[in-house]
Design a protein around this motif. Structure first.
Motif, short mmCIF file in Angstrom:
data_model
loop_
_atom_site.label_atom_id
_atom_site.label_comp_id
_atom_site.label_asym_id
_atom_site.label_seq_id
_atom_site.Cartn_x
_atom_site.Cartn_y
_atom_site.Cartn_z
N TYR A 215 130.60 35.40 110.78
CA TYR A 215 131.12 36.47 109.75
C TYR A 215 132.25 37.03 110.14
O TYR A 215 133.14 37.39 109.12
CB TYR A 215 129.86 37.32 109.63
N VAL B 255 129.23 30.44 106.61
CA VAL B 255 128.59 31.75 106.41
C VAL B 255 127.94 31.65 104.87
O VAL B 255 126.79 31.90 104.76
CB VAL B 255 129.57 32.99 106.33
N GLU C 261 123.66 40.10 105.84
CA GLU C 261 125.08 40.69 105.84
C GLU C 261 125.33 42.06 106.26
O GLU C 261 126.07 42.51 106.89
CB GLU C 261 125.46 40.59 104.21
N GLY D 235 126.19 41.06 109.80
CA GLY D 235 127.57 41.04 109.67
C GLY D 235 128.45 42.26 109.87
O GLY D 235 129.33 42.42 110.36
#
Length: 161
Positions: free
Chosen positions: A71, A107, A123, A127
């Motif tokens: 990421y 990703v 995310e 991330g």
């Protein structure tokens, strides 16, 4: 005669306040300067915090760290959206563009494999290194940790761990 106050030298001044010392897990590391140590906070990353508290397994932790590396390599994290004054942008090479495009494709495929509600949590937490509580409040869900475990199991299944 005026007495001078003794200066109290902080034992480890980079640890922050007393409250931060109580709530964080710190590790003292050597620096380049002899006799000077720095403290590294181990509880900044929510995934590492969950692993240290035995809330996720080693496989889930490894899957999360692998996803986080990709990421960040894809330059999707919020840290790349900050303004840097005085920075002169240089032209990147073709290899760098190809590596970024490859990381973005990986990703996207991981997020598609995991599915929508879990991908937004991945995310948010893995991330961008934000807390699960923020995501829970935005999505009005009760147990974010259980959902994160499901998402990490999906990532581990994608990477065949």
């Amino acid at each position: 005669m005026v007495r001078k106050k003794k200066k109290m030298k902080a034992e480890h001044s980079d640890l922050g306040t007393a409250e931060a010392k109580q709530h964080g897990d710190f590790v003292l590391e050597e620096t380049m300067v002899a006799g000077v140590k720095r403290a590294r906070n181990l509880t900044v990353d929510p995934i590492e915090t969950m692993y240290r508290r035995d809330q996720i397994t080693l496989t889930q932790y490894n899957a999360a760290s692998r996803f986080a590396v990709m990421y960040r390599k894809a330059m999707l994290a919020d840290t790349y959206a900050t303004v840097r004054f005085g920075h002169i942008p240089s032209s990147t090479t073709l290899e760098a563009h190809e590596a970024i495009a490859k990381a973005k494709a990986e990703v996207r495929s991981v997020l598609a494999y995991v599915g929508y509600p879990l991908s937004s949590l991945l995310e948010h937490t893995v991330g961008n290194s934000r807390s699960i509580a923020e995501w829970r409040k935005a999505n009005s869900i009760r147990s974010g940790a259980d959902i994160l475990r499901l998402a990490l199991d999906g990532v581990a299944a994608y990477y065949k761990m």
